[in-house]
Scaffold this motif. Sequence first.
Motif, mmCIF file in Angstrom:
data_model
loop_
_atom_site.group_PDB
_atom_site.id
_atom_site.type_symbol
_atom_site.label_atom_id
_atom_site.label_comp_id
_atom_site.label_asym_id
_atom_site.label_seq_id
_atom_site.Cartn_x
_atom_site.Cartn_y
_atom_site.Cartn_z
ATOM 1 N N ASP A 131 0.820 -1.243 0.041
ATOM 2 C CA ASP A 131 0.154 -0.009 0.057
ATOM 3 C C ASP A 131 0.939 1.231 -0.046
ATOM 4 O O ASP A 131 2.094 1.126 0.115
ATOM 5 N N LEU A 132 0.175 2.350 -0.194
ATOM 6 C CA LEU A 132 0.786 3.512 -0.179
ATOM 7 C C LEU A 132 0.374 4.263 1.026
ATOM 8 O O LEU A 132 -0.725 4.336 1.462
ATOM 9 N N ILE A 214 -11.383 5.346 6.202
ATOM 10 C CA ILE A 214 -10.522 6.444 5.297
ATOM 11 C C ILE A 214 -9.440 5.726 4.513
ATOM 12 O O ILE A 214 -8.725 6.278 3.712
ATOM 13 N N ASN A 215 -9.676 4.322 4.292
ATOM 14 C CA ASN A 215 -8.774 3.660 3.364
ATOM 15 C C ASN A 215 -9.024 4.127 1.716
ATOM 16 O O ASN A 215 -10.336 4.069 1.773
ATOM 17 N N MET A 250 -11.163 6.774 -4.160
ATOM 18 C CA MET A 250 -12.058 6.926 -3.415
ATOM 19 C C MET A 250 -11.905 6.418 -2.032
ATOM 20 O O MET A 250 -11.277 5.321 -1.823
ATOM 21 N N ARG A 251 -12.217 7.178 -0.959
ATOM 22 C CA ARG A 251 -12.292 6.714 0.478
ATOM 23 C C ARG A 251 -13.595 5.825 0.737
ATOM 24 O O ARG A 251 -14.651 5.900 0.081
ATOM 25 N N HIS A 279 -4.513 -3.895 7.328
ATOM 26 C CA HIS A 279 -5.386 -3.154 6.258
ATOM 27 C C HIS A 279 -4.576 -2.375 5.466
ATOM 28 O O HIS A 279 -4.072 -1.441 6.119
ATOM 29 N N ASP A 280 -4.538 -2.533 4.305
ATOM 30 C CA ASP A 280 -3.800 -1.494 3.254
ATOM 31 C C ASP A 280 -4.517 -0.436 3.227
ATOM 32 O O ASP A 280 -5.805 -0.278 3.083
ATOM 33 N N MET A 281 -3.669 0.895 3.318
ATOM 34 C CA MET A 281 -4.251 2.163 3.313
ATOM 35 C C MET A 281 -4.688 2.609 2.234
ATOM 36 O O MET A 281 -5.948 3.132 1.993
ATOM 37 N N ARG A 282 -3.804 2.441 1.075
ATOM 38 C CA ARG A 282 -4.163 3.467 -0.038
ATOM 39 C C ARG A 282 -3.612 2.324 -1.215
ATOM 40 O O ARG A 282 -2.431 2.146 -1.410
#
Length: 375
Positions: A131-132, A214-215, A250-251, A279-282
Amino acid sequence: MTIIVTGGAGFIGSNFIYYMLDAHPEDRVICVDKLTYAGNLSTLKDVMDNPNFRFVKADICDREAIYQLFAEEKPDVVVNFAAESHVDRSILNPEVFLQTNVIGTATLMDASRKFGVKRYHQVSTDEVYGDLPLDRPDLFFTETTPIHTSSPYSSSKAGADLLVLAYHRTYGLPVTISRCSNNYGPYHFPEKLIPLMITKALADEPLPVYGEGINVRDWLYVEDHCKAIDLILRNGRVGEVYNIGGHNEMRNIDIVKMICKALGKPESLIKYVEDRKGHDMRYAIDPTKIHSELGWLPETKFVDGIRKTIDWYLTHREWWEEILSGEYQAYYEKMYGAREELKPEAPKSDETKNPDETPETPKPDDSKREPLPIG
Ligand code: NAD
Ligand code: TYD
């Protein structure tokens, strides 16, 4: 051309079969699917009588069955969609992910070598890049971003990708790989975010948002993914990886609120629940390579795609109600029964986000991860 499509009774594979039979009526398509919980034969009912289509129920790990099929059909092309695809399930039980996603891929490639397939295409995912961080909106996954996985699902997909590249280098198997961002559209199994929220909202049931919601995911309408794979099969360079994504970040919470609004349901249905482990953020794709080499661009804007998707779920209730009445119920209990509802302070994000806005910073847990070296 004879094309074997594995996993064609699932979400993206079925959309691909419909797309290919329509776009290339001269081609013959053979769907191989084990019909796991995620494979639904009723999804393919409209092509069952098409003389250019054949369905074969088989496990891609079953070497004997796969070799026999390849011997019979002598396929020119293999497109491998078959996979265990749900991150939450992989956290509960990784083994079947390794079996199908890694061993199944190797079996298909062995058959492809033995029977002289002209192109083996592996349908992979942007999740192999990890993730980023949310506070670096300037970063995107390119094809040279290092593999850096978070879940058993993404690790199994990454393992398969490495094998595919190894089969190319070692045996000269003519391969291509595509790594796509999150898809949405018709026939999406209602355990994944968008169809889960649509079907739950229609039933006036709680909408379980993990953590603070917010991911960020980069959403692509499934037909745009199918078109990209078709282009790669016809014009892509052998041995290459192509990222596919629509610059549509998109969140999660904003998507859930959009769905509530579109269905006229109250946001009070939203329940913030315990976060997914790891959980991957972005996720965010840089699609420059497929655009500049193959001219691909996403055609469906998110506002149109989500409207079409919601309409599809409204007009195809029998499809998902049948799923929800079966095995899925027991699974749902197992997955969410033990998840306590979280009662944090009000989540940071209460108004619907303008997609142009910079996303908020990640939670401390996720910011512990090293920033990715973006290549
Ligand atoms: P899905 O879970 O909806 O469908 C998977 C299909 O594979 C099902 O029909 C299932 O019966 C079949 N299958 C599973 N194990 C099998 C086996 N051992 N042998 C034969 N068939 C088997 O998945 P999806 O969302 O359509 O994803 C398809 C592919 O695209 C996967 O490889 C996934 O990793 C990749 N992908 C998905 C997304 C997404 O947003 N859904 C994004 C990028 C990449
Ligand atoms: P999902 O559809 O499972 O796709 P992926 O994990 O492969 O991106 O989930 C999309 C996002 O939605 C992800 O950040 C997890 C989140 N999510 C929820 O908040 N609630 C849910 O019930 C589900 C299934 C997902």
